[in-house]
Scaffold this motif. Sequence first.
Motif, PDB file in Angstrom:
ATOM      1  N   ASN A  10      53.136 -13.898  -6.263  1.00 26.85           N
ATOM      2  CA  ASN A  10      52.201 -13.924  -5.313  1.00 26.85           C
ATOM      3  C   ASN A  10      51.166 -15.063  -5.661  1.00 26.85           C
ATOM      4  O   ASN A  10      50.333 -14.797  -6.804  1.00 26.85           O
ATOM      5  N   GLU A  42      48.385 -15.975  -4.153  1.00 26.40           N
ATOM      6  CA  GLU A  42      47.060 -15.564  -4.118  1.00 26.40           C
ATOM      7  C   GLU A  42      46.576 -15.030  -5.221  1.00 26.40           C
ATOM      8  O   GLU A  42      45.373 -15.075  -5.930  1.00 26.40           O
ATOM      9  N   GLU A  43      47.446 -14.114  -5.888  1.00 26.01           N
ATOM     10  CA  GLU A  43      47.094 -13.198  -7.183  1.00 26.01           C
ATOM     11  C   GLU A  43      46.479 -14.496  -8.297  1.00 26.01           C
ATOM     12  O   GLU A  43      45.642 -14.124  -8.860  1.00 26.01           O
ATOM     13  N   GLU A  71      43.377 -15.836  -7.848  1.00 27.65           N
ATOM     14  CA  GLU A  71      42.264 -15.160  -8.089  1.00 27.65           C
ATOM     15  C   GLU A  71      42.109 -15.052  -9.647  1.00 27.65           C
ATOM     16  O   GLU A  71      41.015 -15.098 -10.216  1.00 27.65           O
TER      17      GLU A  71
END
Lengths: 330, 94
Positions: free
Chosen positions: A279, A281-282, A285
């Motif tokens: 992932n 996006e993780e 972040e």
Amino acid sequence: MYAQEVKSTGSKPKSLNSMSAKEKAFQEKIDRGQRIEPKDWMPEGYRRTLLRQMGQHAHSEIVGQLPEGNWISRAPTLERKTILLAKVQDEAGHGLYLYSAAETLGKSRDEMTKELLSGRAKYSSIFNYPTLNWSDMGAVGWLVDGAAIMNQVPLQRTSYGPYARAMVRICKEESFHQRQGFDIMMKMSFGSKKQKAMAQDSLNRFWYPSLMMFGPSDSESVHSAQSMAWKIKINFNDELRQKFVDQTAPQAEYLGLTIPDEKLKWNEKTEQYDYSEPNWEEFFEVISGNGPCNTERLAARNKAWDDGEWFRDGLLANSTKNQNSQIAAE
Amino acid sequence: MANELPLWEVFIRGQHGTAHRHVGSLHATDAGMAMNNARDVYTRRNEGLSIWVVPSSEIVASIPSKKGPLFDPSKDKIYRHPSFYNIPVEVKKI
């Protein structure tokens, strides 16, 4: 990898024709496979990119001590404890080799430390995940150090002499790290049901973060194109990630553990494993400071630095005093 | 962070009777600390028989951009190499 997102100049590599005489001589030297040494002329972009990469790499080694340091006092046996201590000591050593290589480019150790402590410099996303049980020490050694080796072996051929030489030393030591991790995984996987469940849990949590270590796909990235032209970077991220999956999947099978990816399958045609992307996006972040342990890790580094200040000052004051009394005696 | 510890260069002589070789650098307040740190950082796997530590500021280095004029004098003296001399095949052991 340990340096997952190294921004270079932001533009495409120049063609030989559009280079100045100095730049051309520099590029041709790299193309011939010759090493660049500290006092040689180099483009400013090369120096800056290299410093960013070596800095991220060094910081990762230093911060990388924290998730494992957590388990030194909790290791199940004295043997495991001494082994883990030796491994964590190696990580400190690797950080120092890399800092010392970076210093040859004229950046001071304190400047680099300041960048880490202030959060301005990055380190690998992987160290912002918690280590929750003992078998995480196995998973970290097996997967995280395994992924690190993937990237570090080719970096032994990187164009900057001091960096390449530091990587040679690091690679010699890294194999111990991976094997001790696999050794823990074997013990856990072939142990009681409960132990095996712990090993599986560790693999579940560390699999995707390990895949993220190689960084997002960069075959279109101008930064990577420039770094590769300069031989600061040797392989594309996807290339190394694939190699890692191909190497690791049979090892998981040996352990009787299941990689948490339903799509993971040997592909007869391509002769490699198909697998699911982590992932991303993780990842973004975590790398920008919002992972599970970012705050804790930086706080621990800052505390160590602040708590050690009186000691560093004392050492310096003592050596200055000794030098002065030596001069007085002469 | 005004008080950075001075930088030292580390040289190690390996197991096989070779010369001391530069392995890297480290920070230390004095020679004793540099020696201890060199042992911990660079010889954790029994790599050395002997360690030299030298303050980095004491090292004088040649300048790469001037390597032309510096090494030039040795370039045209090919008679310093044994292959310069033609020895007849019937002459042995020379």
